[in-house]
Scaffold this active site. Structure first.
Site, PDB file in Angstrom:
ATOM      1  N   GLU A 240      37.443  34.202  34.700  1.00  0.00           N
ATOM      2  CA  GLU A 240      38.316  33.034  34.626  1.00  0.00           C
ATOM      3  C   GLU A 240      37.806  31.980  33.647  1.00  0.00           C
ATOM      4  O   GLU A 240      37.604  30.823  33.984  1.00  0.00           O
ATOM      5  CB  GLU A 240      38.507  32.446  36.032  1.00  0.00           C
ATOM      6  CG  GLU A 240      39.295  33.402  36.927  1.00  0.00           C
ATOM      7  CD  GLU A 240      39.409  32.941  38.365  1.00  0.00           C
ATOM      8  OE1 GLU A 240      38.525  32.206  38.853  1.00  0.00           O
ATOM      9  OE2 GLU A 240      40.380  33.334  39.027  1.00  0.00           O
TER      10      GLU A 240
ATOM     11  N   GLU B 221      39.783  41.950  41.450  1.00  0.00           N
ATOM     12  CA  GLU B 221      40.078  41.296  42.723  1.00  0.00           C
ATOM     13  C   GLU B 221      41.505  41.695  43.083  1.00  0.00           C
ATOM     14  O   GLU B 221      42.413  41.497  42.288  1.00  0.00           O
ATOM     15  CB  GLU B 221      39.976  39.773  42.608  1.00  0.00           C
ATOM     16  CG  GLU B 221      38.581  39.271  42.256  1.00  0.00           C
ATOM     17  CD  GLU B 221      38.541  37.764  42.015  1.00  0.00           C
ATOM     18  OE1 GLU B 221      39.392  37.038  42.578  1.00  0.00           O
ATOM     19  OE2 GLU B 221      37.669  37.302  41.253  1.00  0.00           O
TER      20      GLU B 221
END
Length: 1012
Positions: A435, A498
């Site tokens: 991220e 994820e």
């Protein structure tokens, strides 16, 4: 001394030595083979209690840093927030400091550490290196008052040559640690923001002639069954190095050579025939010894080939599925500091739960964790210490990734991770971070890492066009999108780094995901977010333990309980979600092919071996046919099913009664380091279809004359020989049997559409509360009673409208009760939407409370753990019993818990067996929950210590309980599982008093099933 480097992007480090693989100098082969750092004469551990001072801002620093007085002490490793200094703070996306890169606040907290040490005699006259394994966020180091170096990047080690600063006898080391630095903008991971020296500090001693570094690439050719050993050595002061490859299990020498050193470099290249490959299932390692006079190094190597062929990921020529979790370094009492035994506990539990992969979210782990992954067998996605998520609040997500001024820091964090961890066979992919947007800095980072290693692919989820990454990755891609993405990104393997958010109650749909993963070879697998809750241990004034989360320490900003979002509690007790995950990942799956009845009744099943490299002879198998009360037949299964293959077996079926199942269990035959022989690795269950005919059962008591009357207040009372039942305008409100109250006054049977929202209900709960599902008002439209034609039953009908304050009616509910002369009650309840609802519901059912003392539950259905529509495969159908208090699942933030799907019958009783049984007719099922607190108190509590027991047992019987999903961050529940009330739903329940002195639970269940 002016300190500016901590917020200057031009500086990553000062006087820091080049990164190398993790090595300790040993004096001989025996100490090197031990693998213990402390076995080396040339290793000095500097951990322990250091002197400490806490300083609020660099403006308060004296010119002579080392003169800072220390009035406190601090353990090393450790985080100073756990010892009374600084602010404990949790944030997820938002930066913990003002956004002003690369600057940090003037009052940036600092910790000043100091300790003395005596230079060992074995170190004298040699080169001395000071090593820090992990310091957050950056630090300046001093020895004997002299400045020796500076470094950033918390989760990578730094070494400094302090030879000219140390002397014989006592020495002093000082370390000034900054909690915030320009690196903070690249360390915006979802975690507590601790600070300090949180990994080991040590001194290493080297002679002039020394082995400086060793890099090994141990390839395996799956077709030729050969190992290919390539090793590069950097050696100073020696002409030759003795290289030996040893199989430690049998002492066999597989390779020996004296390697010539030229320009401080040496190489080994050879092929080996008698080599077993390394995999997570069979983590075979060999000892590579390198020896010069006065020094020996031992590198544990594993021969493994990771490759991508087309769009499929292979390990040693086999399409392997990565069955993973994301793991942070977190400890409920120590923060970032994770002791070795704690790391081992994590690994052993992962192995027992059929997990084979760890993503080191979102930074490199302690190298000893990787050592243990090598040893015990876990694939690792090694991730760079890089996340700048908070930038999305102010700039483009790609701002730092595309700004050249940050390139040096990006590249440094990736390159040094590869240089440190290169030798670990467990690593199957490098990750560029998490991220942090995507841009030219990632491209530069990836290119620099590829120069160092081409044997492993590179992963990065934000690289949506896979310009720098070798695999396509996306987080929390719903199942409906996966198929589409496979078509769009058809040329690369697909990895969900994820994919399910395990926050609180959940996650749901794990089995659905893995059905999809097994369907497509292109899908590599995925990692659940995340392994362990980050709660911090705290105690109330009364000494009750609980786990604190964001906001509990008065910090600003914070992100609440988003840090407790994992498969285990902070102390690593498994959540039921982990038990579900372990079952979904089971290495043996059983599929029903055909069940036949008659004289030669049998069951034909397919046994699938889900291992990639292991045949099933390593497991012992057992099967049984049972109805939960009795085992009708059982036997052993011996399988030799090859990896990835299946075989069909046929089992004889006995004549069984009622609701019976065929249960399978597979256990380890042999002891393993992480689990003893007999540890169950897989279970499966098939619901059987052809029970033998059985005689109808009679009720326990003869029918009595019934009397029904309307009371002055409008209530209806029905009396039998030994019972009294009363109805009010909401439903059955009181029930006495032999003078004992079964329903608590004021807590009668009521329609219920609400549950205490789970963390994964966070996005839908607003609708539930908008429509007052937690406090619906009731208006009775009709209430009537009458006798049936025989006069042996009383019928009671209650018709109501339920609505939210300020809104039109939401639901219409019709309750039809039939009271029988023997005390049995049937309830047919119809739920009809009074208006169109554009959202799905948490549940549709009934609730009531029984008085204190009814504290035991027996049920026939799924158990013993809780189960929900999309989280129930690990809960098998059987007959179970428990105290009501033990049906509670203590999530860090209290929420809906303890439901049991596919229940045929349940009874809540006191310690004599007296109580109330609930079933449905025709072997119908329902979900039930029983707790020693009310739904309202569960909804109100924010921590476990706030949820207090009440003098009652609340029982929920649901025609249908809503699913869970993982929408706290991941997808909503699957559309097929959502509970919409678009049209009328009807459910029939049968309620009957039971008495353990007059009959068993089984007799009561069979009596009701035989009757209705």
């Amino acid at each position: 001394m002016k300190l500016t480097e901590y917020q200057d992007l031009h500086y990553i480090a000062y006087e820091r030595l080049p990164m190398r693989t993790t090595m300790v100098p040993y004096e001989d082969r025996a100490s090197a083979l031990s693998g213990m750092r402390e076995a080396s004469r040339y290793y000095l551990n500097l951990n322990g209690v250091w002197q400490f001072a806490f300083i609020e801002g660099p403006r308060n620093l004296p010119e002579d840093i080392c003169s800072i007085p220390c009035e406190h002490t601090m353990p090393v490793p450790g985080c100073w927030q756990f010892h009374g200094f600084g602010q404990i703070q949790y944030t997820n996306v938002r930066f913990p400091i003002p956004y002003d890169p690369p600057h940090v606040p003037d009052d940036t907290p600092m910790g000043f550490y100091k300790r003395s040490f005596v230079l060992p005699r074995d170190f004298e006259g040699r080169r001395t290196v000071l090593r820090f394994d992990g310091v957050s966020s950056c630090y300046y180091a001093f020895v004997n008052g002299e400045y020796v170096g500076f470094a950033k990047t918390p989760h990578l080690c730094s070494e400094f040559d302090v030879s000219r600063f140390v002397h014989e006898g006592e020495n002093e080391i000082c370390v000034l640690v900054f909690q915030w630095s320009d690196g903070t903008y690249l360390e915006d991971q979802d975690m507590w923001r601790h600070a300090g020296i949180f990994r080991d500090v040590s001194l290493l001693s080297f002679a002039d002639a020394r082995i400086c570094n060793v890099k090994t690439l141990c390839d395996f050719d799956p077709k030729a069954k050969k190992g290919i050993l390539h090793a590069e050595m950097k050696v100073k002061g020696a002409k030759d190095v003795q290289v030996t490859l040893l199989d430690e299990e049998n002492g066999k020498v597989l390779y020996e050579e004296k390697v010539h050193i030229s320009k401080e470099k040496g190489e080994v290249n050879c092929e080996l025939c008698d080599i077993l490959p390394w995999s997570a299932e069979n983590p075979k390692r060999y000892a590579l010894l390198l020896e010069i006079e006065g020094q020996c190094e031992c590198v544990r190597v594993g021969f493994k080939r990771v490759e991508i062929i087309g769009n499929v990921f292979y390990v040693n020529g086999v399409n392997v599925k990565l069955k993973g979790v994301n793991r942070h370094d977190t400890h409920p009492e120590l923060g970032f500091f994770t002791p070795v035994e704690h790391m081992k506990q994590d690994i052993f539990l992962m192995k027992r739960m059929n997990i084979n992969t760890v993503r080191t979210s979102h930074y490199p782990n302690d190298p000893r964790f990787l050592d243990m992954c090598d040893e015990y067998g876990l694939y690792v996605v090694d991730e760079a210490d890089l996340e700048c998520h908070g930038v999305v609040m102010f700039e483009s997500y790609n701002y730092m990734a595309t700004n050249p001024i940050w390139e040096k820091q990006f590249v440094d964090r990736g390159v040094r991770m590869v240089e440190r961890d290169f030798n670990h066979p467990c690593i199957v992919m490098w990750s560029l971070g998490n991220e942090a947007g995507y841009g030219c800095n990632h491209a530069a980072m990836s290119a620099a890492m590829r120069k160092l290693d081409t044997s492993r692919p590179i992963h990065y989820e934000r690289d949506e066009k896979t310009e720098s990454a070798d695999v396509f990755s996306i987080m929390y891609d719903g199942l409906e999108w996966i198929e589409q993405n496979l078509k769009i990104h058809h040329d690369k393997p697909y990895f969900q780094c994820e994919y399910a958010h395990a926050m609180g109650q959940g996650p749901g749909n794990l089995e659905d995901y893995w059905q999809m993963y097994y369907k497509h070879k292109q899908i590599m697998g995925g990692c659940v977010w995340e392994w362990a809750d980050h709660g911090i241990t705290r105690y109330t004034k009364d000494g009750e333990k609980y786990w604190a989360y964001g906001g509990d320490f008065g910090e600003h900003p914070h992100d609440g309980n988003f840090c407790v979002d994992a498969l285990t509690y902070p102390d690593r007790t498994p959540h039921t979600g982990l038990l579900e995950y372990a079952h979904v990942l089971r290495p043996v799956r059983i599929e029903k092919i055909e069940e036949t009845e008659g004289e030669n009744a049998c069951m034909k099943v397919r046994v699938r071996n889900m291992y990639a490299f292991t045949d099933l002879s390593c497991l012992s198998g057992h099967w049984k046919v049972t109805d939960g009360y009795k085992v009708y037949a059982q036997g052993e299964i011996n399988l030799r099913t090859r990896p990835g293959k299946s075989q069909v077996i046929t089992l004889p079926m006995p004549r069984y009664k009622g609701i019976a199942t065929l249960d399978f269990e597979f256990a380890q035959r042999y002891d393993m380091p992480y689990a003893p022989a007999g540890h169950v690795v897989a279970r499966d269950q098939i619901l059987l279809a052809y029970p033998a005919p059985q005689a109808a059962f009679c009720a326990f008591a003869p029918a009595m004359d019934l009397e029904a009357a309307e009371e002055a207040n409008g209530d209806i009372t029905v009396r039998g020989g030994n019972f009294v039942i009363r109805f009010d305008r909401k439903g059955l409100c009181a029930w006495e049997e032999d003078g004992h109250a079964l329903i608590l006054d004021g807590h009668g049977i009521r329609p219920n559409f609400f549950r205490a929202p789970t963390d994964n209900d966070s996005n839908i709960k607003g609708k539930w509360l908008e429509y007052d599902l937690d406090r619906l008002e009731n208006r009775c439209e009709n209430m009537a009673f009458g006798y049936d034609d025989s006069g042996e039953r009383v019928n009671v009908r209650i018709e109501s409208v339920l609505y939210a304050t300020g809104y039109p009616p939401t639901f219409r509910v019709r309750q039809d009760y039939v009271v029988y002369g023997d005390g049995t009650v049937t309830l047919n309840v119809a739920f009809t939407p009074a208006k169109k609802l554009d959202f799905y519901l948490p549940r549709v059912g009934l609730r009531f409370a029984m008085p204190k003392g009814y504290d035991r539950a027996v049920w026939h259905g799924r158990g013993p753990i809780e189960s929900y529509k999309d989280k129930k495969t690990a809960a098998f159908i059987g007959v179970y019993s428990a105290q009501v208090k033990d049906l509670h699942e203590p999530y860090v933030r209290p929420q809906e818990n303890g439901s049991h799907e596919d229940t045929y019958a349940c009874a809540v009783t006191d310690n004599t067996g007296r109580g109330l049984m609930v079933t449905r007719p025709m072997k119908g099922t329902f979900a039930f929950t029983a707790h020693d607190y009310t739904l309202e108190n569960l909804f109100k509590a924010e921590h476990t210590c706030e949820l207090k027991k009440e003098p009652l047992t609340e029982v929920m019987i649901d025609g249908e309980m809503g699913p869970l999903g993982s929408n706290s961050c991941g997808p909503e529940p699957l559309e097929k599982d959502r509970l919409y009330l678009g049209e009328r739903r009807e459910y029939t329940f049968i309620l009957r008093p039971v008495n353990g002195q007059k009959g068993t639970f089984r007799q009561a269940e069979e009596a009701l099933m035989g009757r209705f």
